[in-house]
Write an enzyme that holds these catalytic residues in place. Structure first.
Site, PDB file in Angstrom:
ATOM      1  N   GLU B  85      35.192 -12.728   7.173  1.00  0.00           N
ATOM      2  CA  GLU B  85      36.289 -11.828   6.801  1.00  0.00           C
ATOM      3  C   GLU B  85      37.229 -12.419   5.742  1.00  0.00           C
ATOM      4  O   GLU B  85      38.434 -12.208   5.795  1.00  0.00           O
ATOM      5  CB  GLU B  85      37.064 -11.365   8.045  1.00  0.00           C
ATOM      6  CG  GLU B  85      36.192 -10.525   8.963  1.00  0.00           C
ATOM      7  CD  GLU B  85      36.957  -9.538   9.831  1.00  0.00           C
ATOM      8  OE1 GLU B  85      38.106  -9.233   9.536  1.00  0.00           O
ATOM      9  OE2 GLU B  85      36.361  -9.068  10.815  1.00  0.00           O
ATOM     10  N   HIS B 278      41.602 -14.393  15.371  1.00  0.00           N
ATOM     11  CA  HIS B 278      40.514 -15.022  16.127  1.00  0.00           C
ATOM     12  C   HIS B 278      40.814 -16.508  16.312  1.00  0.00           C
ATOM     13  O   HIS B 278      41.536 -17.089  15.509  1.00  0.00           O
ATOM     14  CB  HIS B 278      39.197 -14.908  15.356  1.00  0.00           C
ATOM     15  CG  HIS B 278      38.549 -13.575  15.480  1.00  0.00           C
ATOM     16  ND1 HIS B 278      37.348 -13.394  16.118  1.00  0.00           N
ATOM     17  CD2 HIS B 278      38.942 -12.357  15.056  1.00  0.00           C
ATOM     18  CE1 HIS B 278      37.025 -12.114  16.061  1.00  0.00           C
ATOM     19  NE2 HIS B 278      37.965 -11.463  15.424  1.00  0.00           N
TER      20      HIS B 278
END
Lengths: 429, 429
Positions: B85, B278
């Protein structure tokens, strides 16, 4: 495989040109479903790609051709029959039933909206299969395949596809005994894409290697004698074009040779109406055990050879041009979108002020359509540029490594390079 | 590699959640660019997939997080840093410059319209890389990732993706020394997709295998302590979810173990603001030479084991349901298109007769839009059905072979099966 053995492999390949007649699928002629098939058979890897050509008319006498093809394959009992452009799954099911006693294993490769058109029939069990769809597949708004080599608008896409195919073979065949690549590649023998594929994979061309060739002049697979061929398209090529291939290489501990290669010559094998607008290829290959040191085609590609560097360089240049062109179109489309939006704003203002409403609404509709359409064109070219950039980055990486290997002299094999690097963090116990 | 050696490999993995702030790309949150990366490093294959989640808000403090991430990676000096990402190529270029002295090799994986968001930084030269884009990537009109396991609308797609990933590893790692698969898989440990991936590839989960784990409770990689995490989404999971993994296996002649595994715990490694929503994974792997007969994870997948058969069967059932649903939507869309066209014809007749023109034109515009939109939905589900059918066909083939192997008893290894078939057309010289 056992040492000192020899295996005879008879292979059939045909682009069937089998479009479903009732559906008249003009729109489905786009080359968006080109695929690479990989089938692992008893002791071989088979790689079968095809770039479907756009055909703006219907394929003729399809049912009859399918029937005759099935009869012929049953009589000849090849080890493998590889078919392209079988667009209807019903045709595949028909052939499957017909060929079941002779070819107990078969697979139809599905993908995208219209499918891949690819299928394989095998006398031997198929152990594994996998499929790879190309990232770039030409321009959806140009449905016709291009045979003109002087001004090939698809050149960058062809190069990117050839690279992707070569890369796929390179990464999936490392533990194979042999690699077989058959199909309509839509590439002429001197095309950059074809040279790139051959140089990077080390594949051999059955037509050039065999000492026993029977068939059309210069091995052509689209010939003017074939009554289904568009004669106008073939005008620049008096004896036809060669775009369908049987390519092969042995990977390790084996050697492979092409004993015979036959093509049809514009008629079916029994001199009737042709089976397709393409000619069929029939090859007999002989695989033999050979000591690994005599391996004629290294798995990792012949990195140290300069023809590879030269073809990689040429491919990089073409991809550069392709990227620049894709970006130009994306920029152009974004300007048109801007103008369209401005026009919409003006129209809306006119309508709000109570101008000529009817015409304004009609124009509004048209420009919304335009903005959406050009938006799609913009996204397409944006994605095209990224796809080409990706192929270019991979190519440049390989080119860099090839140059390094060349600078270090011809003895410096890639395998040694690998071992050399492994020393890095190694701690002897 | 030399015999009797041991290699220590320190790996870092993070889903960076780095969206570009000024562009506010709500639309780009779709999961259409999920990719599989493969990097061949000194003596290893690295496989790094990621299914980007849809994030309906902007990523916060991006520039600061990127800076701190770069500093941390430089200080720690891992062998490999794998990031997901990273949507902006500028961010990659920033990191590349910053990390150049410690990680001389790097690659950014481009694909599709918005890119893949994947990049890799390596202390050692990267020998080769390749990329595979999943065939199915969820529904473009549903932008939000699904954490609910009770009613997972993406289930069939997740299973198809897991299968494609497993298949990719299977076909590209046959001659590798080891396989490393890291990334945000968007799969929970008990999900069908994750079980399928593990059973078919024989990969080991670092979290389950290591004896030295430090980090968040149950190894979770999205935890409520992280201030960037959407707390509402995590409500059903009090201690968080585990969807980011370090998976590995040795392929032949090697054994591999996970010495230590660490995760961040909702803060950055120096207890500041987190680096992402995350948690980062940091693994120390130890690769050792081992005689081939003690190979714990066979390359061809443990075909003879019944857990594989059971998970394959379960996956087939899910794909069946997915295919049926995709076909239902395609049929439904085709009916809506039919109705839309009928409505258009009626409107055209009204306009021709000179009815209330203005409203008719407006309605005409709306229904053209509707027909085109639903047309796109139709094509999408048609292609979805084909993609699912393709995964199902591959699965069924493997299931068939696994059953055959099971019926022939536990000693009957796939390798023997292969040799058995090779006898077919073999003629001893």
């Amino acid at each position: 495989m056992k040492p000192h053995f020899s295996l005879r492999l008879r292979v059939f390949n045909l682009n069937c040109w089998a479009w479903e007649e009732p559906a008249a699928p003009r729109l489905t002629a786009g080359p968006s479903s080109s695929d690479v098939r990989r089938v692992k058979n008893p002791s071989s890897h088979l790689l079968v790609p095809s770039v479907p050509r756009g055909i703006p008319y219907l394929s003729k006498h399809r049912a009859d051709r399918m029937k005759r093809l099935g009869d012929f394959l049953n009589v000849e009992s090849f080890d493998l029959a590889l078919l392209e452009e079988v667009w209807s799954e019903q045709d595949f099911q028909y052939l499957r039933q017909k060929l079941l006693p002779t070819y107990p294993a078969a697979h139809y490769f599905r993908s995208g909206i219209i499918g891949s058109g690819l299928c394989v029939f095998s006398k031997h069990p198929i152990q594994e299969f996998t499929q790879h769809v190309y990232t770039l597949n030409g321009y959806p708004y140009m449905l016709h395949a291009e045979y003109n080599r002087q001004k090939d608008i698809y050149l960058a896409h062809r190069v990117a596809q050839a690279w992707e195919l070569a890369h796929f073979i390179h990464h999936t065949s490392k533990k194979a005994d042999m690699v077989l690549l058959c199909g309509d590649l839509n590439l002429h023998p001197k095309d950059l894409g074809f040279r790139l594929l051959k140089e990077w994979t080390g594949l051999h061309d059955a037509y050039l290697e065999t000492q026993d060739f029977k068939g059309s002049e210069e091995g052509c697979t689209m010939v003017p004698e074939n009554c289904y061929v568009n004669q106008q398209e073939l005008e620049p090529f008096p004896c036809g074009i060669r775009i369908d291939y049987v390519l092969y290489k042995a990977v390790s501990g084996f050697c492979i040779s092409c004993k015979t290669l036959k093509t049809t010559t514009g008629h079916d094998p029994h001199s009737g109406t042709p089976l397709s607008d393409h000619e069929a290829l029939m090859a007999t290959l002989c695989v033999r055990h050979s000591p690994p040191q005599h391996n004629p085609s290294p798995t990792h590609g012949p990195v140290e050879r300069s023809p590879l560097i030269s073809v990689l360089r040429e491919a990089c240049t073409e991809l550069d041009l392709g990227v620049a062109q894709a970006r130009w179109w994306a920029t152009f489309a974004s300007y048109v979108i801007g103008l369209g939006l401005l026009f919409l704003a003006v129209l809306s203002a006119l309508v709000a002020e109570g101008g000529i409403r009817e015409i304004a609404i009609l124009l509004w509709t048209l420009s919304v359509g335009l903005v959406l359409g050009v938006g799609a064109v913009y996204l397409f070219h944006l994605q095209e540029a990224k796809g080409l950039c990706r192929a270019r980055a991979e190519l440049q990486h390989v080119l860099g490594r090839a140059r390094e290997a060349q600078n270090l002299g011809p003895e410096f094999k890639p395998a040694l390079f690998l071992e050399h690097q492994e020393g890095y963090r190694t701690e002897d116990q």
